[in-house]
Write a protein that holds these residues in place. Structure first.
Motif, PDB file in Angstrom:
ATOM      1  N   ALA A 181       0.833  -1.206   0.000  1.00 12.76           N
ATOM      2  CA  ALA A 181       0.000   0.000   0.000  1.00 12.76           C
ATOM      3  C   ALA A 181       0.862   1.248   0.000  1.00 12.76           C
ATOM      4  O   ALA A 181       1.767   1.389   0.834  1.00 12.76           O
ATOM      5  CB  ALA A 181      -0.927  -0.002   1.218  1.00 12.76           C
ATOM      6  N   LEU A 182       0.571   2.131  -0.938  1.00 12.01           N
ATOM      7  CA  LEU A 182       1.262   3.415  -0.991  1.00 12.01           C
ATOM      8  C   LEU A 182       0.724   4.312   0.111  1.00 12.01           C
ATOM      9  O   LEU A 182      -0.483   4.411   0.306  1.00 12.01           O
ATOM     10  CB  LEU A 182       1.031   4.060  -2.359  1.00 12.01           C
ATOM     11  N   ILE A 183       1.615   4.954   0.842  1.00  9.90           N
ATOM     12  CA  ILE A 183       1.159   5.883   1.880  1.00  9.90           C
ATOM     13  C   ILE A 183       1.101   7.299   1.298  1.00  9.90           C
ATOM     14  O   ILE A 183       0.067   7.945   1.316  1.00  9.90           O
ATOM     15  CB  ILE A 183       2.083   5.845   3.113  1.00  9.90           C
ATOM     16  N   ASP A 184       2.215   7.794   0.818  1.00 10.33           N
ATOM     17  CA  ASP A 184       2.177   9.073   0.131  1.00 10.33           C
ATOM     18  C   ASP A 184       3.351   9.221  -0.826  1.00 10.33           C
ATOM     19  O   ASP A 184       4.329   8.481  -0.769  1.00 10.33           O
ATOM     20  CB  ASP A 184       2.106  10.254   1.110  1.00 10.33           C
ATOM     21  N   LYS A 185       3.178  10.194  -1.715  1.00 12.29           N
ATOM     22  CA  LYS A 185       4.177  10.456  -2.755  1.00 12.29           C
ATOM     23  C   LYS A 185       4.141  11.953  -3.018  1.00 12.29           C
ATOM     24  O   LYS A 185       3.113  12.476  -3.409  1.00 12.29           O
ATOM     25  CB  LYS A 185       3.785   9.682  -4.022  1.00 12.29           C
ATOM     26  N   ARG A 186       5.238  12.619  -2.735  1.00 12.90           N
ATOM     27  CA  ARG A 186       5.249  14.059  -2.979  1.00 12.90           C
ATOM     28  C   ARG A 186       6.684  14.545  -3.202  1.00 12.90           C
ATOM     29  O   ARG A 186       7.646  13.877  -2.830  1.00 12.90           O
ATOM     30  CB  ARG A 186       4.616  14.798  -1.804  1.00 12.90           C
ATOM     31  N   VAL A 187       6.782  15.709  -3.800  1.00 15.70           N
ATOM     32  CA  VAL A 187       8.095  16.284  -4.039  1.00 15.70           C
ATOM     33  C   VAL A 187       8.465  17.187  -2.871  1.00 15.70           C
ATOM     34  O   VAL A 187       7.621  17.910  -2.352  1.00 15.70           O
ATOM     35  CB  VAL A 187       8.096  17.089  -5.363  1.00 15.70           C
ATOM     36  N   GLY A 188       9.716  17.102  -2.457  1.00 14.84           N
ATOM     37  CA  GLY A 188      10.129  17.930  -1.332  1.00 14.84           C
ATOM     38  C   GLY A 188      11.636  17.954  -1.185  1.00 14.84           C
ATOM     39  O   GLY A 188      12.359  17.383  -1.995  1.00 14.84           O
ATOM     40  N   THR A 189      12.070  18.634  -0.132  1.00 16.82           N
ATOM     41  CA  THR A 189      13.512  18.722   0.111  1.00 16.82           C
ATOM     42  C   THR A 189      13.894  17.696   1.163  1.00 16.82           C
ATOM     43  O   THR A 189      13.347  17.712   2.263  1.00 16.82           O
ATOM     44  CB  THR A 189      13.876  20.124   0.620  1.00 16.82           C
ATOM     45  N   PRO A 190      14.804  16.810   0.846  1.00 20.35           N
ATOM     46  CA  PRO A 190      15.160  15.736   1.788  1.00 20.35           C
ATOM     47  C   PRO A 190      15.918  16.263   2.988  1.00 20.35           C
ATOM     48  O   PRO A 190      16.593  17.298   2.909  1.00 20.35           O
ATOM     49  CB  PRO A 190      16.046  14.811   0.955  1.00 20.35           C
ATOM     50  N   PRO A 191      15.807  15.587   4.122  1.00 15.45           N
ATOM     51  CA  PRO A 191      16.539  15.988   5.328  1.00 15.45           C
ATOM     52  C   PRO A 191      18.051  15.773   5.147  1.00 15.45           C
ATOM     53  O   PRO A 191      18.495  15.078   4.240  1.00 15.45           O
ATOM     54  CB  PRO A 191      15.982  15.059   6.406  1.00 15.45           C
ATOM     55  N   HIS A 192      18.801  16.378   6.045  1.00 18.83           N
ATOM     56  CA  HIS A 192      20.256  16.275   6.018  1.00 18.83           C
ATOM     57  C   HIS A 192      20.751  14.839   5.875  1.00 18.83           C
ATOM     58  O   HIS A 192      21.640  14.549   5.091  1.00 18.83           O
ATOM     59  CB  HIS A 192      20.843  16.843   7.314  1.00 18.83           C
ATOM     60  N   ALA A 193      20.195  13.961   6.687  1.00 19.62           N
ATOM     61  CA  ALA A 193      20.677  12.575   6.722  1.00 19.62           C
ATOM     62  C   ALA A 193      20.667  11.961   5.328  1.00 19.62           C
ATOM     63  O   ALA A 193      21.567  11.214   4.949  1.00 19.62           O
ATOM     64  CB  ALA A 193      19.821  11.743   7.675  1.00 19.62           C
ATOM     65  N   VAL A 194      19.649  12.309   4.561  1.00 14.59           N
ATOM     66  CA  VAL A 194      19.510  11.730   3.228  1.00 14.59           C
ATOM     67  C   VAL A 194      20.514  12.327   2.249  1.00 14.59           C
ATOM     68  O   VAL A 194      21.230  11.601   1.545  1.00 14.59           O
ATOM     69  CB  VAL A 194      18.067  11.926   2.706  1.00 14.59           C
ATOM     70  N   THR A 195      20.593  13.635   2.228  1.00  8.96           N
ATOM     71  CA  THR A 195      21.552  14.256   1.301  1.00  8.96           C
ATOM     72  C   THR A 195      22.979  13.852   1.660  1.00  8.96           C
ATOM     73  O   THR A 195      23.808  13.640   0.784  1.00  8.96           O
ATOM     74  CB  THR A 195      21.440  15.794   1.323  1.00  8.96           C
ATOM     75  N   PHE A 196      23.237  13.700   2.945  1.00  6.76           N
ATOM     76  CA  PHE A 196      24.573  13.276   3.358  1.00  6.76           C
ATOM     77  C   PHE A 196      24.874  11.874   2.836  1.00  6.76           C
ATOM     78  O   PHE A 196      25.925  11.636   2.237  1.00  6.76           O
ATOM     79  CB  PHE A 196      24.680  13.312   4.884  1.00  6.76           C
ATOM     80  N   ALA A 197      23.935  10.974   3.030  1.00  6.15           N
ATOM     81  CA  ALA A 197      24.154   9.594   2.592  1.00  6.15           C
ATOM     82  C   ALA A 197      24.283   9.502   1.075  1.00  6.15           C
ATOM     83  O   ALA A 197      24.965   8.637   0.545  1.00  6.15           O
ATOM     84  CB  ALA A 197      23.017   8.693   3.079  1.00  6.15           C
ATOM     85  N   MET A 198      23.613  10.405   0.385  1.00  9.35           N
ATOM     86  CA  MET A 198      23.680  10.371  -1.081  1.00  9.35           C
ATOM     87  C   MET A 198      24.829  11.212  -1.618  1.00  9.35           C
ATOM     88  O   MET A 198      24.976  11.373  -2.821  1.00  9.35           O
ATOM     89  CB  MET A 198      22.353  10.812  -1.686  1.00  9.35           C
ATOM     90  N   GLU A 199      25.595  11.768  -0.723  1.00 15.06           N
ATOM     91  CA  GLU A 199      26.765  12.564  -1.100  1.00 15.06           C
ATOM     92  C   GLU A 199      26.372  13.759  -1.962  1.00 15.06           C
ATOM     93  O   GLU A 199      26.971  14.059  -2.982  1.00 15.06           O
ATOM     94  CB  GLU A 199      27.801  11.688  -1.836  1.00 15.06           C
ATOM     95  N   LEU A 200      25.291  14.443  -1.528  1.00 15.30           N
ATOM     96  CA  LEU A 200      24.771  15.572  -2.296  1.00 15.30           C
ATOM     97  C   LEU A 200      24.811  16.858  -1.482  1.00 15.30           C
ATOM     98  O   LEU A 200      24.821  16.816  -0.256  1.00 15.30           O
ATOM     99  CB  LEU A 200      23.313  15.303  -2.682  1.00 15.30           C
ATOM    100  N   ALA A 201      24.786  17.972  -2.173  1.00 12.78           N
ATOM    101  CA  ALA A 201      24.585  19.240  -1.481  1.00 12.78           C
ATOM    102  C   ALA A 201      23.105  19.332  -1.122  1.00 12.78           C
ATOM    103  O   ALA A 201      22.277  18.623  -1.670  1.00 12.78           O
ATOM    104  CB  ALA A 201      24.975  20.401  -2.386  1.00 12.78           C
ATOM    105  N   GLN A 202      22.800  20.242  -0.206  1.00 12.75           N
ATOM    106  CA  GLN A 202      21.400  20.339   0.208  1.00 12.75           C
ATOM    107  C   GLN A 202      20.578  21.134  -0.786  1.00 12.75           C
ATOM    108  O   GLN A 202      21.102  21.784  -1.673  1.00 12.75           O
ATOM    109  CB  GLN A 202      21.340  21.047   1.559  1.00 12.75           C
ATOM    110  N   GLY A 203      19.281  21.095  -0.591  1.00  9.42           N
ATOM    111  CA  GLY A 203      18.415  22.014  -1.298  1.00  9.42           C
ATOM    112  C   GLY A 203      17.770  21.444  -2.545  1.00  9.42           C
ATOM    113  O   GLY A 203      16.759  21.957  -2.998  1.00  9.42           O
ATOM    114  N   GLU A 204      18.323  20.385  -3.092  1.00 13.49           N
ATOM    115  CA  GLU A 204      17.749  19.822  -4.314  1.00 13.49           C
ATOM    116  C   GLU A 204      16.430  19.128  -3.987  1.00 13.49           C
ATOM    117  O   GLU A 204      16.323  18.396  -3.016  1.00 13.49           O
ATOM    118  CB  GLU A 204      18.734  18.827  -4.924  1.00 13.49           C
ATOM    119  N   GLU A 205      15.462  19.371  -4.856  1.00 15.61           N
ATOM    120  CA  GLU A 205      14.170  18.725  -4.634  1.00 15.61           C
ATOM    121  C   GLU A 205      14.209  17.275  -5.101  1.00 15.61           C
ATOM    122  O   GLU A 205      14.811  16.948  -6.134  1.00 15.61           O
ATOM    123  CB  GLU A 205      13.066  19.461  -5.393  1.00 15.61           C
ATOM    124  N   MET A 206      13.581  16.427  -4.325  1.00 18.88           N
ATOM    125  CA  MET A 206      13.541  15.015  -4.683  1.00 18.88           C
ATOM    126  C   MET A 206      12.136  14.484  -4.477  1.00 18.88           C
ATOM    127  O   MET A 206      11.303  15.123  -3.837  1.00 18.88           O
ATOM    128  CB  MET A 206      14.542  14.232  -3.831  1.00 18.88           C
TER     129      MET A 206
END
Lengths: 235, 235
Positions: free
Chosen positions: A100-125
């Motif tokens: 079951a899908l709970i939700d799907k939306r575009v937004g700015t990921p938290p620090h933990a995520v951008t850090f793990a993905m080796e990305l700068a902040q602010g990019e919408e995902m």
DNA sequence: ATTTTCTTTATGTCTGCACATAACGAGAAT
DNA sequence: ATTCTCGTTATGTGCAGACATAAAGAAAAT
């Protein structure tokens, strides 16, 4: 020779392991070189090489050119865990799979995520959350961020039928991945969707994947309390 | 041929991976046989075989005699985690290692232990508990049961200086092992010796080992809250 | 139609040989 | 003594050719 012909790489490996287990070759000690072993076992050097190469890969032996081969002093054994789609995981337990899908939306990921993905902040995902059910009972939560720059087609895909877990695997190949396992108390969100009590202890598997240089996705799978990750035996 | 000579098994593997990633060879599709690939890449079949064999071992390809080789539909990627002695784990983090024995006594192990070791109940075993410190702070607890039938010399060893973790690895070889990862709330014992608050979430690694048919030991390593097990990347 | 047997095919493995490469260690040059 | 060069040695890899083995599919026997 006392040893009869040992002329398959598998039997060479068995004999080598036997000698290590029986302390004929002690930890840290050097073992004969490939040519001599080939002579003793009455087989080709290639065969010995394959047997020893695999043992070195699994951490039991340490090999260095010119120096030779020695039995590892503190073998770092490698436990292998199979990472596969959650549906398969559930089906292999003999349970019927639900999603079951709970939700799907575009937004700015938290620090933990951008850090793990080796990305700068602010990019919408794209943020997708869903629950995987085994026999109708919540089995695991999927909390996923998908990089729209690398996977623009995800924006328009409806994850109501097929989980992002499967859709990505079938449609977006990756090159590189990291995996990390941790435990936390259940968050309010987990309490609600896994239907667990306050402060339950949840096992999480976090996984980030990349396609060449482009980040693909970062996902956290959070399991029901009591879940175990079991390693298939190696060596 | 459009492709220049690809004559190392590594470069064959790279080219095969490239074709899979670029969907030239799609998931589920069959790829050319070894002989044809060898011809195309202008290398020996042995070389192709090694490249493909490794990819099959890592779950990217599926191979069957006579049927040929196909790209895996749902690749089961294998995450490899290094299992080594706790001292090494701590030292690799750049911390100084400390160790303290908590207790050592003979007793009857609980059901969970005998079950994991595939034993009948009632046999007496040696129970050793200790704490591993990183820079003086509790890093992990070790709760271990040692089978005195297989390892009688453990009864007289004093685990005050060297942890059972290291002593066993250096002195008692094993053949077979299982590993299981799970999360639980901190027990009273863990709260005390890890110095963590009530209901903290603890990551445990359970490991059972055997020497031939004889059970050697069953150990639970319980980590500080927040600990992560990180997998080395595969392909 | 069903079962059995045979042929074919692709992978799996072993062999001998050759050359590549890392790395230790001896000996020469400084 | 220190640095450099170079030979030696053990592993790493590539090759062609051969045979082993699993398995699919065709052909034959029931």
């Amino acid at each position: 020779m006392s040893t009869p012909d040992i002329n398959s790489w598998q039997s060479v490996q068995d004999e080598v392991l036997r000698r290590i287990h029986n302390r004929i070759w002690k930890p840290g000690a050097q073992i004969p070189n490939e040519t001599d072993l080939a002579k003793e076992f009455n087989c080709g050097r290639t065969t010995v090489n394959r047997a020893l190469r695999e043992l070195a890969e699994s951490g039991i032996l340490e090999r260095k050119r010119k120096s030779g081969t020695r039995v590892a002093l503190h073998p770092v054994s490698r436990a292998v865990i199979a990472v596969q789609i959650v549906r398969r995981e559930i089906e292999e337990r003999g349970a019927s799979y639900g999603y079951a899908l709970i939700d799907k939306r575009v937004g700015t990921p938290p620090h933990a995520v951008t850090f793990a993905m080796e990305l700068a902040q602010g990019e919408e995902m794209l943020h997708v959350r869903a629950v995987h059910l085994a026999d109708g009972v919540p089995y695991a939560l999927e909390d996923r961020w998908i990089c729209l720059r690398t996977v623009p087609q995800a924006r328009d895909y409806d994850f109501a039928q097929k989980s992002a877990n499967e859709w990505l695997l079938e449609n977006v190949p990756y090159n590189r991945a990291t995996l990390s396992i941790l435990a936390t108390p259940a968050s309010a969100f987990e309490q609600e969707y896994l239907a667990v009590p306050d402060k339950a202890s949840i096992l999480h598997v976090e996984r980030a994947t990349w396609r060449d240089k482009g980040p693909v996705t970062f996902v956290t799978i959070s399991y029901q309390p009591g879940h175990r990750i079991i390693s298939t035996t190696t060596s």
